[in-house]
Design an enzyme around this catalytic site. Sequence first.
Site, PDB file in Angstrom:
ATOM      1  N   HIS A  30      -9.449   1.154   4.714  1.00 17.30           N
ATOM      2  CA  HIS A  30      -8.288   1.360   5.535  1.00 17.30           C
ATOM      3  C   HIS A  30      -8.371   2.099   6.660  1.00 17.30           C
ATOM      4  O   HIS A  30      -9.261   3.187   6.516  1.00 17.30           O
ATOM      5  CB  HIS A  30      -7.121   1.726   4.574  1.00 17.30           C
ATOM      6  CG  HIS A  30      -5.641   1.861   4.899  1.00 17.30           C
ATOM      7  ND1 HIS A  30      -5.559   2.796   5.784  1.00 17.30           N
ATOM      8  CD2 HIS A  30      -4.885   0.785   5.145  1.00 17.30           C
ATOM      9  CE1 HIS A  30      -4.164   2.588   6.309  1.00 17.30           C
ATOM     10  NE2 HIS A  30      -3.818   1.316   5.878  1.00 17.30           N
ATOM     11  N   SER A  74       3.392  -1.740  10.357  1.00 21.26           N
ATOM     12  CA  SER A  74       4.872  -1.890  10.627  1.00 21.26           C
ATOM     13  C   SER A  74       5.549  -3.550  10.103  1.00 21.26           C
ATOM     14  O   SER A  74       6.450  -3.890  10.773  1.00 21.26           O
ATOM     15  CB  SER A  74       5.348  -1.555  11.840  1.00 21.26           C
ATOM     16  OG  SER A  74       4.960  -0.025  12.100  1.00 21.26           O
ATOM     17  N   ASN A 107       0.941  -1.158   0.071  1.00 22.69           N
ATOM     18  CA  ASN A 107       0.141   0.051  -0.068  1.00 22.69           C
ATOM     19  C   ASN A 107       0.855   1.068   0.091  1.00 22.69           C
ATOM     20  O   ASN A 107       1.260   1.555   0.928  1.00 22.69           O
ATOM     21  CB  ASN A 107      -0.964   0.158   1.102  1.00 22.69           C
ATOM     22  CG  ASN A 107      -1.663   1.355   1.392  1.00 22.69           C
ATOM     23  OD1 ASN A 107      -1.707   2.077   0.465  1.00 22.69           O
ATOM     24  ND2 ASN A 107      -2.195   1.225   2.801  1.00 22.69           N
ATOM     25  N   GLU A 154      -6.789   4.561   7.633  1.00 20.71           N
ATOM     26  CA  GLU A 154      -6.564   6.226   7.371  1.00 20.71           C
ATOM     27  C   GLU A 154      -7.544   6.608   7.062  1.00 20.71           C
ATOM     28  O   GLU A 154      -8.150   7.856   7.114  1.00 20.71           O
ATOM     29  CB  GLU A 154      -5.276   6.239   6.607  1.00 20.71           C
ATOM     30  CG  GLU A 154      -4.224   6.065   7.431  1.00 20.71           C
ATOM     31  CD  GLU A 154      -2.932   5.443   6.721  1.00 20.71           C
ATOM     32  OE1 GLU A 154      -2.781   5.468   5.479  1.00 20.71           O
ATOM     33  OE2 GLU A 154      -1.991   4.748   7.527  1.00 20.71           O
ATOM     34  N   GLY A 193       2.575   2.518  10.792  1.00 18.92           N
ATOM     35  CA  GLY A 193       3.425   3.772  10.499  1.00 18.92           C
ATOM     36  C   GLY A 193       4.127   3.929  11.820  1.00 18.92           C
ATOM     37  O   GLY A 193       4.857   5.014  11.785  1.00 18.92           O
ATOM     38  N   LYS A 243       0.121   4.209  -0.356  1.00 16.51           N
ATOM     39  CA  LYS A 243      -0.651   5.486   0.224  1.00 16.51           C
ATOM     40  C   LYS A 243      -0.352   6.706  -0.585  1.00 16.51           C
ATOM     41  O   LYS A 243      -0.177   6.516  -1.730  1.00 16.51           O
ATOM     42  CB  LYS A 243       0.026   5.647   1.617  1.00 16.51           C
ATOM     43  CG  LYS A 243      -0.238   4.391   2.501  1.00 16.51           C
ATOM     44  CD  LYS A 243      -0.019   4.564   4.219  1.00 16.51           C
ATOM     45  CE  LYS A 243      -0.069   3.240   4.800  1.00 16.51           C
ATOM     46  NZ  LYS A 243      -0.161   3.270   6.263  1.00 16.51           N
ATOM     47  N   GLU A 256      -5.339  -4.886  10.920  1.00 20.25           N
ATOM     48  CA  GLU A 256      -4.199  -3.922  11.127  1.00 20.25           C
ATOM     49  C   GLU A 256      -4.318  -3.025  12.523  1.00 20.25           C
ATOM     50  O   GLU A 256      -5.320  -2.127  12.331  1.00 20.25           O
ATOM     51  CB  GLU A 256      -4.206  -2.860  10.010  1.00 20.25           C
ATOM     52  CG  GLU A 256      -3.811  -3.430   8.625  1.00 20.25           C
ATOM     53  CD  GLU A 256      -3.437  -2.572   7.446  1.00 20.25           C
ATOM     54  OE1 GLU A 256      -2.216  -2.660   7.148  1.00 20.25           O
ATOM     55  OE2 GLU A 256      -4.052  -1.316   7.216  1.00 20.25           O
TER      56      GLU A 256
HETATM   57  P1  PGA Z   1       2.792   0.268   7.541  1.00 18.54           P
HETATM   58  O1  PGA Z   1       1.426   0.545   7.061  1.00 18.54           O
HETATM   59  O2  PGA Z   1       3.566  -0.894   7.075  1.00 18.54           O
HETATM   60  O3  PGA Z   1       3.540   1.673   7.040  1.00 18.54           O
HETATM   61  O4  PGA Z   1       2.794   0.202   9.106  1.00 18.54           O
HETATM   62  C1  PGA Z   1       0.382  -0.493   6.951  1.00 18.54           C
HETATM   63  C2  PGA Z   1      -0.757  -0.105   6.188  1.00 18.54           C
HETATM   64  O5  PGA Z   1      -1.289   0.841   6.774  1.00 18.54           O
HETATM   65  O6  PGA Z   1      -1.438  -0.604   5.563  1.00 18.54           O
END
Ligand code: PGA
Length: 252
Positions: A96, A214, A10, A98, A174, A12, A168
């Site tokens: 997601h 992460s 992803n 976010e 992140g 983003k 997640e």
């Molecule tokens: P990250 O993001 O690996 O940077 O923690 C995962 C995601 O949001 O899908």
Amino acid sequence: MTRKLFIAGNWKMNTSLADATALAGAIVEKIGSVETVDMTVCPPFPYLTSVKEALADSKIALGAQDVFYEDSGAYTGEVSTAMLKDVGCTYAICGHSERRHVIGETDELINRKVLKCISDGIMPILCVGELLTQRQADETIEVVSRQIRLGLEGVSSADMAGVTIAYEPVWAIGTGITATPDQAQDVHAMIRSLLGEIYDAATANNTQIQYGGSVKPDNAAELMNCPDIDGALVGGASLKADDFAKIVQAGK
Ligand code: PGA
């Protein structure tokens, strides 16, 4: 049980057009012929077409980070399933964290997106996960169960063949903090047993459940070795071809 692993990148709101095509090209070079793991990358909308070209006839599918549930019309800024199919997308991420927590998407909205994807032949990756405060208040199971039940409302067991779930935990996205394999496995097992309740044992057993938050080359193997973790949804580390390839190789 031999579920195939599924690893998604992803990207983003990152990359330029040049970065996106270079990244896709580098990923293809490293892992483009891997057949033992399902793979997709999800670039920003404006770069889908160019990334699709860079993926060429590799084994890496194209995915979108979001989608809308109407066919066409006055929905400024939105992108339809037909548009995604037009540019060669196989998958779309729905809900997601976010989008849930920054943009304010609800379970009902996310469910409409999931249903639209299924009816139009795009494979949805339904994301679920609790906030840190919810984990601390011991609400993880309740929150994740609600997100799954509402997100899959109206989805049949036959439809589930095209649906991926991504667990997640929001506190791990992140942040560099990964759920421990035990913490992740516990929730994955709970999700699988819930799928058994909503559907049946075969559907529960066949559904790919990714972990996200992460995931890096050095923790991917231990996470994906857990019995109910069937791959990863990777954010930050998917922006580096080397790291993404190592994560795929960890699951190979
Ligand atoms: P990250 O993001 O690996 O940077 O923690 C995962 C995601 O949001 O899908």
